[in-house]
Design a protein around this motif. Structure first.
Motif, mmCIF file in Angstrom:
data_model
loop_
_atom_site.group_PDB
_atom_site.id
_atom_site.type_symbol
_atom_site.label_atom_id
_atom_site.label_comp_id
_atom_site.label_asym_id
_atom_site.label_seq_id
_atom_site.Cartn_x
_atom_site.Cartn_y
_atom_site.Cartn_z
ATOM 1 N N THR A 41 48.053 50.440 60.568
ATOM 2 C CA THR A 41 49.253 50.600 60.996
ATOM 3 C C THR A 41 50.443 50.788 59.604
ATOM 4 O O THR A 41 50.943 50.006 59.788
ATOM 5 N N GLU A 92 51.924 62.683 67.078
ATOM 6 C CA GLU A 92 49.922 63.112 67.834
ATOM 7 C C GLU A 92 49.891 63.977 66.997
ATOM 8 O O GLU A 92 48.032 63.354 66.991
ATOM 9 N N HIS A 94 49.313 63.609 63.840
ATOM 10 C CA HIS A 94 47.821 62.501 63.205
ATOM 11 C C HIS A 94 47.485 61.427 63.424
ATOM 12 O O HIS A 94 47.521 60.259 63.255
ATOM 13 N N ASP A 95 47.375 61.639 64.810
ATOM 14 C CA ASP A 95 46.675 60.077 65.796
ATOM 15 C C ASP A 95 47.891 59.185 65.671
ATOM 16 O O ASP A 95 47.125 58.021 65.942
ATOM 17 N N GLY A 96 48.831 59.630 65.451
ATOM 18 C CA GLY A 96 50.832 58.659 66.172
ATOM 19 C C GLY A 96 50.875 58.504 67.408
ATOM 20 O O GLY A 96 50.175 59.110 68.162
ATOM 21 N N GLN A 97 51.841 57.458 67.810
ATOM 22 C CA GLN A 97 52.141 57.584 68.931
ATOM 23 C C GLN A 97 53.612 57.184 68.121
ATOM 24 O O GLN A 97 54.253 57.242 66.782
ATOM 25 N N PRO A 115 48.673 55.694 62.344
ATOM 26 C CA PRO A 115 46.836 55.101 61.593
ATOM 27 C C PRO A 115 46.658 54.909 60.224
ATOM 28 O O PRO A 115 47.728 55.957 59.514
#
Length: 118
Positions: A41, A92, A94-97, A115
């Motif tokens: 991360t 989001e 980019h599969d992030g939070q 990630p």
């Protein structure tokens, strides 16, 4: 370690968050940007000395067109309430939070987690 994604989208997300932090902080205060990376991360935190956000507004901060009362009253540039919604969507994608929380001493912390590939 690196992040795979659309550079412009990630840069735009961070830029929107930093711009909001500067806009809502007192003139003589500072905005701190912290970064950290581990094996899975990348973490970016934008920390400001502004007034923070009410708990009910905090839940809606990343909704399109949502503006806090403070933001709407102090805005002389005609903001639309889209900046944080765009940042949220970019992270989001980019599969992030992304999340926001108030600091105990006043101000806001916006945290982005993205990630990093193996």
């Amino acid at each position: 370690t690196h992040i795979i994604g659309f550079r412009g989208a990630i840069l735009g997300a961070v830029e929107n968050i930093v711009r909001n932090a500067v806009k809502h902080s007192p003139t003589d205060s500072k905005v701190v940007i912290k970064t950290a990376v581990n094996s899975s991360t990348a973490r970016i935190e934008v920390i400001d000395d502004g007034p923070g956000v009410s708990p009910q507004d905090l839940k809606r901060l990343f909704e399109p067109f949502f503006r806090t009362r403070q933001s709407a009253e102090s805005d002389t540039n005609g903001g639309t309430g889209l900046g944080l919604a765009i940042a949220h969507r970019a992270i989001e994608l980019h599969d992030g939070q992304i999340e926001a929380r108030n600091r105990e001493v006043g101000g806001l912390v916006v945290t982005i987690l993205l990630p990093t590939p193996d």
